[in-house]
Design a protein around this motif. Structure first.
Motif, PDB file in Angstrom:
ATOM      1  N   SER A 163      70.918 -57.200 -85.354  1.00 38.92           N
ATOM      2  CA  SER A 163      72.132 -56.883 -86.107  1.00 38.92           C
ATOM      3  C   SER A 163      73.385 -57.015 -85.256  1.00 38.92           C
ATOM      4  O   SER A 163      73.407 -56.658 -84.082  1.00 38.92           O
ATOM      5  N   TYR A 169      79.086 -51.922-102.096  1.00 43.26           N
ATOM      6  CA  TYR A 169      77.697 -52.152-102.498  1.00 43.26           C
ATOM      7  C   TYR A 169      77.659 -52.810-103.876  1.00 43.26           C
ATOM      8  O   TYR A 169      77.823 -52.130-104.897  1.00 43.26           O
ATOM      9  N   SER A 202      71.662 -62.520-100.599  1.00 43.83           N
ATOM     10  CA  SER A 202      72.882 -61.768-100.863  1.00 43.83           C
ATOM     11  C   SER A 202      74.017 -62.122 -99.903  1.00 43.83           C
ATOM     12  O   SER A 202      75.168 -62.157-100.309  1.00 43.83           O
ATOM     13  N   ALA A 258      77.835 -61.814-101.777  1.00 43.14           N
ATOM     14  CA  ALA A 258      77.153 -60.556-102.093  1.00 43.14           C
ATOM     15  C   ALA A 258      77.387 -60.146-103.538  1.00 43.14           C
ATOM     16  O   ALA A 258      76.450 -59.828-104.272  1.00 43.14           O
ATOM     17  N   GLU A 295      70.996 -62.603 -89.949  1.00 46.52           N
ATOM     18  CA  GLU A 295      70.975 -61.387 -90.748  1.00 46.52           C
ATOM     19  C   GLU A 295      70.739 -61.717 -92.220  1.00 46.52           C
ATOM     20  O   GLU A 295      71.650 -61.755 -93.032  1.00 46.52           O
ATOM     21  N   VAL A 323      69.935 -60.971 -95.730  1.00 41.79           N
ATOM     22  CA  VAL A 323      69.971 -59.818 -96.630  1.00 41.79           C
ATOM     23  C   VAL A 323      69.708 -60.314 -98.043  1.00 41.79           C
ATOM     24  O   VAL A 323      70.210 -61.368 -98.441  1.00 41.79           O
ATOM     25  N   GLU A 365      66.200 -51.132 -97.691  1.00 45.40           N
ATOM     26  CA  GLU A 365      66.312 -52.329 -98.519  1.00 45.40           C
ATOM     27  C   GLU A 365      65.128 -52.564 -99.446  1.00 45.40           C
ATOM     28  O   GLU A 365      65.107 -53.577-100.156  1.00 45.40           O
ATOM     29  N   ASP A 378      72.129 -53.449-101.924  1.00 45.69           N
ATOM     30  CA  ASP A 378      72.579 -54.293-100.814  1.00 45.69           C
ATOM     31  C   ASP A 378      74.091 -54.196-100.715  1.00 45.69           C
ATOM     32  O   ASP A 378      74.755 -53.716-101.639  1.00 45.69           O
ATOM     33  N   ALA A 379      74.613 -54.619 -99.576  1.00 46.18           N
ATOM     34  CA  ALA A 379      76.042 -54.446 -99.307  1.00 46.18           C
ATOM     35  C   ALA A 379      76.625 -55.692 -98.676  1.00 46.18           C
ATOM     36  O   ALA A 379      75.900 -56.590 -98.229  1.00 46.18           O
ATOM     37  N   THR A 433      78.736 -57.505 -95.596  1.00 46.80           N
ATOM     38  CA  THR A 433      78.569 -57.371 -94.150  1.00 46.80           C
ATOM     39  C   THR A 433      79.575 -56.379 -93.575  1.00 46.80           C
ATOM     40  O   THR A 433      80.668 -56.208 -94.113  1.00 46.80           O
ATOM     41  N   ASN A 489      74.907 -51.900 -94.929  1.00 51.44           N
ATOM     42  CA  ASN A 489      73.471 -51.855 -95.202  1.00 51.44           C
ATOM     43  C   ASN A 489      72.778 -50.816 -94.319  1.00 51.44           C
ATOM     44  O   ASN A 489      71.872 -50.110 -94.766  1.00 51.44           O
ATOM     45  N   ASN A 510      73.389 -47.308 -95.707  1.00 52.14           N
ATOM     46  CA  ASN A 510      72.445 -47.014 -96.781  1.00 52.14           C
ATOM     47  C   ASN A 510      71.106 -46.560 -96.206  1.00 52.14           C
ATOM     48  O   ASN A 510      70.484 -45.614 -96.719  1.00 52.14           O
TER      49      ASN A 510
END
Length: 413
Positions: free
Chosen positions: A59, A80, A199, A252, A353, A355, A383, A388-389, A391, A395, A398
């Motif tokens: 990350s 989100y 995403s 996203a 990354e 997602v 997840e 999901d969120a 960047t 994330n 969450n």
């Protein structure tokens, strides 16, 4: 229930009060917080890979973007695309400030960067990993790797069956991310899975004239008119197309729609950000009245030099002075500056990354505890849920909030 092959030799059943399937951020956070609340409980983490916390490791380019400096629950939820409504209550109990305090209490100081992202002061994800591994050892949390779960059975307790072992527990926490195999097991437990789609991704284009401008970054406004999507922020031109926060936010929020379009669509870019076509045209008329310079050598509105050259050539004005331009010339130039259209043909994963949107249907989860509404003593975090969120550390927030909430729910029993 899914069965397992009787030909596989199993070790005798092992009991833990709590088993966590998934050795990632949410799983470790749930385990550690639960151990602090209830040191009397035996806790086991089962990770299918050879190493734990791999997403933490990569990350933020290896720095670990722990969270984001937004300290009000409601604005935080707006990051989100899926989960905005559901996370509001949990964020009132545990969110950014609590995350910062938690890591500080456990020996990890965080810093805020100019864009609001938060990282360990060491700028190393290993700092987070070392913290978690130290705490799991200190609290006698059993961390087992290469444990690939193949079946889950529910009677008066949970039976977790891997390729090599069988485990029994009172409470089961699933934090296995977007694992297709685990999603299939969730279906056997009467849970609905929202199909996964990417995403966070960048946009690919075939316009070589633009991709040759790779490296240019500026604030821009981006729209996909056919899908009624829009975004604003830093945009980066790359060797394959467009990236940067403005693009990633759009990817996203439009994840499902863009997947349905097979990632083929038109994107409209306002290189001047909020300046409208009309205002731009009026400013260009003034420019014509005030300047005799050649247009290609007289950049407008601080547009980057290489991008300005591209736009001027696209307008066919590279050999003209400002005073040579007709009203129509300037209208066309204003259109290219505020509403350039590009054909997108495909996507690229954003760095390492990856997602996804998708996972357990949020209607089937009680967000006061992150417990299943379908099965007793089954909890989720991270997840694996259809959350999901964009960047920027959201994330992970969450994951921390979900893991902490589950720990409180089980620890308070």
């Amino acid at each position: 229930m899914k069965s397992y092959s009787p030909s596989v030799s199993k070790n005798p059943e092992k009991f833990s009060n709590v088993i966590i399937v998934g050795g990632g951020a949410a799983g470790f956070f749930a385990a550690i917080n639960l151990a602090e609340l209830r040191p009397d409980l035996s806790i086991t983490i089962l990770e299918r890979g050879k190493d734990v916390l791999q997403k933490v490791r990569i990350s933020g380019g290896g720095r670990c973007n722990v969270t984001h400096a937004e300290f009000d629950p409601r604005p935080l939820t707006t990051n989100y695309p899926r989960g905005e409504k559901e996370l509001l209550g949990p964020f009132h109990k545990f969110m950014t400030g609590d995350t910062i305090a938690w890591f500080s209490d456990h020996g990890v100081e965080l810093k805020i960067e100019d864009d609001g992202r938060m990282f360990p002061v060491t700028d190393s994800s290993q700092t987070i990993i070392d913290c978690f591994l130290r705490l799991t050892k200190e609290y006698n949390i059993d961390v087992q790797t290469s444990q690939n779960v193949v079946s889950l059975e529910r009677t008066d307790q949970w039976k977790v069956i891997t390729k090599t072992d069988e485990f029994i527990c009172d409470n089961l926490i699933v934090t296995a991310g977007s694992s297709p195999k685990i999603w299939e097991l969730m279906k056997t437990l009467d849970h609905t899975i929202v199909n996964a789609v990417p995403s966070l991704f960048t946009f690919n284009i075939v316009d070589k004239a633009i991709t040759e401008l790779a490296g240019i970054a500026l604030e821009a406004r981006v729209e996909i008119p056919q899908l009624k999507l829009e975004s604003q922020g830093p945009l980066l031109i790359t060797h394959w197309g467009f990236s940067g926060p403005a693009i990633l936010k759009m990817s996203a929020w439009g994840a499902v729609e863009l997947n349905s379009s097979d990632y083929k669509f038109d994107v409209l870019i306002n290189w001047l950000n909020y300046l409208t076509h009309e205002d731009c045209y009026e400013m260009l008329l003034t420019k014509r009245d005030d300047s005799k310079k050649q247009i290609s050598n007289d950049r407008f509105y601080e547009v980057p030099k290489r991008l300005w050259s591209y736009i001027v050539q696209a307008a066919g004005l590279q050999d003209k002075t400002w005073q040579d331009c007709s009203n129509q010339n300037l209208k066309e130039l204003a259109t290219l500056l505020t509403a350039s259209v590009f054909k997108i043909d495909g996507k690229s994963t954003f760095k390492e990354e990856f997602v996804t949107a998708g996972g357990i249907d949020l209607k089937e989860v009680d967000f006061r505890t992150f417990a299943s509404r379908k099965q007793e003593n089954l909890y989720f975090a991270g997840e694996i849920l259809n959350i999901d969120a964009i960047t920027g550390g959201f994330n992970f927030q969450n994951a921390w909030t979900g893991g902490w909430t589950v720990a409180q729910a089980i620890g308070g029993k």
